[in-house]
Design a protein around this motif. Structure first.
Motif, PDB file in Angstrom:
ATOM      1  N   ALA A   1      -0.056 -11.434  -2.856  1.00 38.00           N
ATOM      2  CA  ALA A   1       0.239 -12.222  -1.652  1.00 38.00           C
ATOM      3  C   ALA A   1       0.925 -11.362  -0.602  1.00 38.00           C
ATOM      4  N   LEU A   2       1.815 -10.464  -1.041  1.00 32.48           N
ATOM      5  CA  LEU A   2       2.471  -9.559  -0.088  1.00 32.48           C
ATOM      6  C   LEU A   2       1.458  -8.639   0.581  1.00 32.48           C
ATOM      7  N   LEU A   3       0.513  -8.136  -0.186  1.00 32.81           N
ATOM      8  CA  LEU A   3      -0.527  -7.298   0.408  1.00 32.81           C
ATOM      9  C   LEU A   3      -1.377  -8.098   1.390  1.00 32.81           C
ATOM     10  N   ALA A   4      -1.735  -9.316   1.013  1.00 35.04           N
ATOM     11  CA  ALA A   4      -2.585 -10.137   1.891  1.00 35.04           C
ATOM     12  C   ALA A   4      -1.875 -10.508   3.177  1.00 35.04           C
ATOM     13  N   VAL A   5      -0.568 -10.764   3.103  1.00 29.53           N
ATOM     14  CA  VAL A   5       0.176 -11.159   4.303  1.00 29.53           C
ATOM     15  C   VAL A   5       0.486  -9.942   5.182  1.00 29.53           C
ATOM     16  N   ALA A   6       0.772  -8.776   4.547  1.00 27.82           N
ATOM     17  CA  ALA A   6       1.156  -7.606   5.323  1.00 27.82           C
ATOM     18  C   ALA A   6      -0.025  -6.916   5.983  1.00 27.82           C
ATOM     19  N   ALA A   7      -1.235  -7.115   5.477  1.00 28.90           N
ATOM     20  CA  ALA A   7      -2.401  -6.423   6.041  1.00 28.90           C
ATOM     21  C   ALA A   7      -2.632  -6.739   7.513  1.00 28.90           C
ATOM     22  N   PRO A   8      -2.592  -7.997   7.960  1.00 30.35           N
ATOM     23  CA  PRO A   8      -2.793  -8.253   9.398  1.00 30.35           C
ATOM     24  C   PRO A   8      -1.669  -7.714  10.278  1.00 30.35           C
ATOM     25  N   LEU A   9      -0.515  -7.405   9.701  1.00 35.43           N
ATOM     26  CA  LEU A   9       0.618  -6.923  10.496  1.00 35.43           C
ATOM     27  C   LEU A   9       0.507  -5.449  10.838  1.00 35.43           C
ATOM     28  N   GLY A  10      -0.376  -4.743  10.211  1.00 36.67           N
ATOM     29  CA  GLY A  10      -0.539  -3.332  10.514  1.00 36.67           C
ATOM     30  C   GLY A  10      -0.415  -2.462   9.268  1.00 36.67           C
ATOM     31  N   SER A  11      -0.803  -1.190   9.438  1.00 36.59           N
ATOM     32  CA  SER A  11      -0.806  -0.255   8.297  1.00 36.59           C
ATOM     33  C   SER A  11       0.592   0.040   7.801  1.00 36.59           C
ATOM     34  N   TYR A  12       1.554   0.155   8.712  1.00 38.62           N
ATOM     35  CA  TYR A  12       2.917   0.489   8.285  1.00 38.62           C
ATOM     36  C   TYR A  12       3.579  -0.672   7.553  1.00 38.62           C
ATOM     37  N   ALA A  13       3.211  -1.881   7.845  1.00 38.09           N
ATOM     38  CA  ALA A  13       3.709  -3.029   7.075  1.00 38.09           C
ATOM     39  C   ALA A  13       3.017  -3.107   5.720  1.00 38.09           C
ATOM     40  N   LEU A  14       1.753  -2.725   5.695  1.00 33.54           N
ATOM     41  CA  LEU A  14       1.013  -2.785   4.433  1.00 33.54           C
ATOM     42  C   LEU A  14       1.472  -1.718   3.453  1.00 33.54           C
ATOM     43  N   VAL A  15       1.978  -0.583   3.962  1.00 33.71           N
ATOM     44  CA  VAL A  15       2.335   0.511   3.076  1.00 33.71           C
ATOM     45  C   VAL A  15       3.551   0.179   2.212  1.00 33.71           C
ATOM     46  N   VAL A  16       4.363  -0.787   2.610  1.00 33.02           N
ATOM     47  CA  VAL A  16       5.564  -1.121   1.830  1.00 33.02           C
ATOM     48  C   VAL A  16       5.206  -1.737   0.477  1.00 33.02           C
ATOM     49  N   PRO A  17       4.441  -2.825   0.403  1.00 32.75           N
ATOM     50  CA  PRO A  17       4.043  -3.313  -0.932  1.00 32.75           C
ATOM     51  C   PRO A  17       3.084  -2.364  -1.640  1.00 32.75           C
ATOM     52  N   LEU A  18       2.346  -1.548  -0.873  1.00 39.48           N
ATOM     53  CA  LEU A  18       1.439  -0.605  -1.512  1.00 39.48           C
ATOM     54  C   LEU A  18       2.196   0.473  -2.281  1.00 39.48           C
ATOM     55  N   VAL A  19       3.294   0.959  -1.741  1.00 42.18           N
ATOM     56  CA  VAL A  19       4.110   1.961  -2.440  1.00 42.18           C
ATOM     57  C   VAL A  19       4.681   1.380  -3.732  1.00 42.18           C
ATOM     58  N   ALA A  20       5.130   0.129  -3.686  1.00 46.67           N
ATOM     59  CA  ALA A  20       5.618  -0.514  -4.917  1.00 46.67           C
ATOM     60  C   ALA A  20       4.504  -0.638  -5.947  1.00 46.67           C
ATOM     61  N   LEU A  21       3.299  -0.970  -5.492  1.00 45.66           N
ATOM     62  CA  LEU A  21       2.160  -1.056  -6.408  1.00 45.66           C
ATOM     63  C   LEU A  21       1.855   0.295  -7.047  1.00 45.66           C
ATOM     64  N   GLN A  22       1.911   1.369  -6.283  1.00 49.73           N
ATOM     65  CA  GLN A  22       1.613   2.697  -6.819  1.00 49.73           C
ATOM     66  C   GLN A  22       2.680   3.156  -7.812  1.00 49.73           C
ATOM     67  N   ALA A  23       3.928   2.850  -7.548  1.00 46.56           N
ATOM     68  CA  ALA A  23       5.003   3.241  -8.471  1.00 46.56           C
ATOM     69  C   ALA A  23       4.875   2.523  -9.808  1.00 46.56           C
ATOM     70  N   VAL A  24       4.623   1.225  -9.774  1.00 44.54           N
ATOM     71  CA  VAL A  24       4.486   0.464 -11.023  1.00 44.54           C
ATOM     72  C   VAL A  24       3.227   0.896 -11.779  1.00 44.54           C
ATOM     73  N   THR A  25       2.184   1.251 -11.052  1.00 41.68           N
ATOM     74  CA  THR A  25       0.952   1.718 -11.700  1.00 41.68           C
ATOM     75  C   THR A  25       1.182   3.021 -12.447  1.00 41.68           C
ATOM     76  N   ALA A  26       1.871   3.980 -11.818  1.00 42.05           N
ATOM     77  CA  ALA A  26       2.118   5.269 -12.454  1.00 42.05           C
ATOM     78  C   ALA A  26       2.949   5.114 -13.722  1.00 42.05           C
TER      79      ALA A  26
END
Length: 368
Positions: free
Chosen positions: A148-173
């Motif tokens: 939901a965070l990714l879906a909501v942050a995507a229309p706000l721009g790339s810099y807003a989307l990168v915040v939940p994306l970084v959390a996703l990458q850390a948990v994945t690793a």
């Protein structure tokens, strides 16, 4: 004088003989010397001592004290009939030494035979049960929140989307290394997470139009870097191979998740929402085939609904179904081989979204 009438103590005067007071070593621990009878010659006494007569020193009766005996061996000796010496049975090891690998695994009750306790996972393996343990509803809810965070942050721009994306990458690793039984693996986790960050920076710097080069470039570089680092390791060849495969796979998942940055905002919203719905439906207590079908259908419906709001239209149903299918693959990977609770709350949360990232990127640009 004949030998039958021979008296070895003839001429002995007890009054002129030294009398010993108390018990001596000679009287306590040694029996009386065999007397000379018929056919036995007189024995010579020890130098400086003369044998005492029986009338002066009557033999006293002492209670016999048994000598301390060594403890009986645990296993009786068996003769060698096959040419192989029987080996002693080793004592059972403590259960904590065998389960250092999984700190949060549950223990079963101790056995009556005195064997070490085994975990529920080990007992299930011995009983021939399935090695699949699904994460459950709580990790699915966390996946839904992150989606939901990714879906909501995507229309706000790339810099807003990168915040939940970084959390996703850390948990994945972290989750992928723990899923492969490697913990702690701080260097590998940090390397995979760093690869995701480098890909994010490259996409932000190059723009979405150059996202393929910005993502594939770090991916190839991190494969070479992982290979070089493992070649410098002093571990055994098998451990280096395991570490290499885990590092490459974890880095690839973290880097490919950057596809959310390379995709259009509408595709990101549809794909993330579809994966979130599919994860929650998949966690419902339903038979596995039924749960999979209902999850894909629910994800297609969610994609159609979100696509209708952001302009993607009916293509949102196709994108949502494809993203949900990839998300269920990640869900299955996080459920394999008796994962622990830590795996469920890391890999079980992140893998559905991370695996769906490349599909959202490719289909989002194709359906654009």
């Amino acid at each position: 004088m004949s030998s039958d009438q021979y008296d070895p103590y003839a001429g002995y005067d007890p009054e002129q003989t030294q009398q010993w007071e108390g018990h001596t070593w000679d009287t306590q621990n040694h029996a009386q010397l065999p007397g000379a009878g018929a056919g036995h010659p007189q024995q010579q006494p020890y130098q400086g001592y003369e044998p005492a007569p029986q009338q002066a020193y009557p033999q006293q009766q002492y209670p016999q004290q048994p000598y301390p005996q060594a403890p009986a061996p645990q296993q009786p000796y068996q003769p060698m009939t096959t040419g192989v010496r029987p080996q002693p049975v080793p004592e059972p090891q403590h259960a904590a030494q065998a389960v250092a690998a999984d700190a949060d695994a549950g223990y079963g009750p101790a056995t009556l035979a005195g064997n070490a306790r085994i975990t529920d996972a080990q007992r299930a393996r011995l009983e021939g049960r399935s090695p699949i343990i699904e994460p459950g509803m709580q990790p699915a809810l966390l996946t839904a929140v992150l989606g939901a965070l990714l879906a909501v942050a995507a229309p706000l721009g790339s810099y807003a989307l990168v915040v939940p994306l970084v959390a996703l990458q850390a948990v994945t690793a972290a989750g992928w290394f723990r899923l492969n039984g490697m913990w702690p693996a701080r260097q590998g986790i940090a390397l995979a997470f760093l690869g995701g960050l480098v890909a994010d920076v490259a996409v932000l710097a190059a723009g979405r139009d150059h996202a393929p080069a910005a993502i594939l470039g770090p991916l190839g570089a991190w494969v070479v870097l992982s290979l070089v680092l493992q070649l410098r390791s002093h571990a055994s060849p098998d451990e280096r191979m395991y570490g290499l495969m885990a590092t490459v796979a974890s880095s690839a998942l973290a880097i490919l998740a950057t596809g959310y940055l390379g995709a259009t905002a509408d595709a990101v919203s549809v794909g993330a929402a579809a994966v979130a719905v599919a994860a929650v439906v998949r966690a419902l207590p339903l038979p596995t085939p039924v749960s999979v079908v209902i999850s894909v259908l629910a994800a297609a419906g969610a994609g159609l609904a979100v696509g209708g709001m952001n302009g993607l239209g009916t293509n949102g149903a196709l994108l949502g179904a494809a993203a949900a299918a990839c998300g269920l693959i990640g869900h299955r990977a996080a459920s394999y081989d008796y994962p622990s609770r830590f795996v469920h709350f890391t890999a079980g949360v992140s893998l559905p979204l991370a695996v769906a990232g490349p599909v959202v990127w490719v289909l989002g640009r194709a359906l654009g």
